[in-house]
Design an enzyme around this catalytic site. Structure first.
Site: not given
Ligand code: PPS
Length: 284
Positions: A43, A48, A98, A128, A220, A248-249
Site C-alpha cells: 500500500k 503506481w 514486498h 489504505s 489515467n 483515493k490516491g
Molecule cells: S499493493 O496492494 O501493495 O500492491 O498496493 P499499492 O499499489 O502499494 O498501494 C495502493 C495505493 O496506491 C494508490 N495509487 C496511487 N496514488 C496516486 N497516484 C497513482 N497513480 C496511484 N496508483 C495507485 C492507491 O489508490 C492506493 O492508495 P489509497 O490511499 O488506498 O487510495
C-alpha cells in the site's frame, strides 16, 4: 489468527497466489546486471510505480500498443503462478516484491542489479491497507481501531512497517538502491520520473517523459485496464467482491480516519521506533 496470512522466515505474506517454492529458493535466485527490483511495503505505491517503470522501459506501453498488463510486464516475485520461469525472461527483467531486506537474493548484493524502494507515510499506508483488506475476505476486520492494532503489531502482509523500511534503509550500502517517496511522486511526478530515469541510466525524450507523466496519473491509471488491476482482483488477490483496486490516491487521508487520540498514540510509537531515522516523511 488470520488465515489470509502465512509466516515465512519471520515475515507475513498473503497466502493467495504465494509461490512458496520461489520464496524458499530466493537466496539462489539468479541476478542479472540489468535486472531492476521495485521493493515496497504494501500500500505504498507499488502498482503506481510498476506502471511508471513500464512506461519508462517499454515504448509500446507508452504508446498504448499491445495489451500486456503492467503486472505481466513487471511480475511479483513471491506472488506468481506456480510454473513461472524467470530465467527464461529476456533482459532487462523488471520485478516487484514486498520482501524484507534479509530475504533478498544473495546475488543482489553485488550492487549491479538496481533496486528502487518506494515508501509512503505510514498513517496513509495504514488507512489504505485497512480499506483494501475490507474489500477482501471475511477474515479482515472492518473495525479501524482493531486494524490499527494489527498494523502496529505487524500482524499484516509485510509484517511491521517500521522493520521493513528500517531494514532496507539500514542495509542500503549493500545495494545499488534509490529511495523514492510516494508523496514526492504525488507532488512532483515529472521530477520523480526524471530522477528514476537518471538512476536507471535511461534517456527519454521530452515527449516520452510527457507520455510517462500523463499515463501515470491516478485518474489515467484508474481508467486504464492494463494498469488498474480491476481484471485481476479475483485471480491475483482472491477478492470475491466487486470493487476497484484504486481508491483515493491522496496524501493525508489518515486525517479522515484517525481520532486525535489514535494519532497521538501513533506519533508516540513512530517517534520511538523512527528515532534518528534520516528519511523525511510528508504527512499532508
Ligand atoms: S499493493 O496492494 O501493495 O500492491 O498496493 P499499492 O499499489 O502499494 O498501494 C495502493 C495505493 O496506491 C494508490 N495509487 C496511487 N496514488 C496516486 N497516484 C497513482 N497513480 C496511484 N496508483 C495507485 C492507491 O489508490 C492506493 O492508495 P489509497 O490511499 O488506498 O487510495
Amino acid at each position: 489468527t488470520n488465515n489470509f496470512l502465512i509466516k515465512f522466515k519471520g515475515c507475513y505474506f498473503a497466502n493467495t497466489q504465494l509461490n512458496l517454492e520461489i520464496l524458499e529458493n530466493l537466496d539462489d535466485f539468479e541476478i542479472r546486471d540489468d535486472d531492476v527490483f521495485i521493493i515496497t511495503y504494501p500500500k505504498s505505491g507499488t502498482v503506481w510505480f510498476q506502471q511508471m517503470l513500464c512506461l519508462i522501459y517499454f515504448e509500446e506501453h507508452r504508446k498504448g500498443i499491445g495489451d500486456l498488463e503492467t503486472v505481466e510486464r513487471i511480475p511479483f516475485i513471491e506472488y506468481s503462478p506456480q510454473k513461472v520461469d524467470f530465467a527464461e525472461k529476456p533482459s532487462p527483467r523488471l520485478f516487484v516484491t514486498h520482501i524484507p531486506y534479509y530475504l533478498v537474493p544473495r546475488g543482489l548484493k553485488n550492487k549491479k542489479a538496481k533496486v528502487i524502494y518506494i515508501y509512503r507515510n505510514p498513517k496513509d499506508v495504514m488507512c489504505s491497507f485497512f480499506h483494501f483488506l475490507k474489500k477482501l475476505t471475511a477474515s479482515a476486520t472492518d473495525n479501524f481501531v482493531e486494524f490499527m492494532k494489527l498494523f502496529l503489531e505487524g500482524e499484516v502482509v509485510g509484517s511491521l512497517w517500521f522493520d521493513h523500511i528500517k531494514g532496507w534503509y539500514e542495509h542500503k550500502s549493500l545495494f545499488n538502491i534509490q529511495f523514492l517517496m510516494y508523496e514526492e511522486m504525488k507532488k512532483d511526478l515529472r521530477g520523480s520520473v526524471l530522477k528514476v530515469c537518471k538512476f536507471l541510466g535511461k534517456e527519454l525524450s521530452e515527449e516520452d517523459v510527457d507520455a510517462v507523466v500523463r499515463q501515470a496519473t491516478f485518474e489515467n491509471m484508474k481508467n486504464d485496464p492494463r494498469a488498474n488491476y480491476d481484471n485481476k482482483l479475483k485471480t491475483f488477490f482472491g477478492i470475491q467482491k466487486k470493487g476497484h483496486f484504486f481508491r483515493k490516491g491522496t496524501i493525508g487521508d489518515w486525517k479522515n480516519h484517525m481520532t486525535a487520540e489514535q494519532n497521538e498514540k501513533f506519533d508516540m510509537i513512530f517517534q520511538t521506533k523512527m528515532k534518528d531515522f534520516p528519511l523525511k516523511f510528508i504527512w499532508d
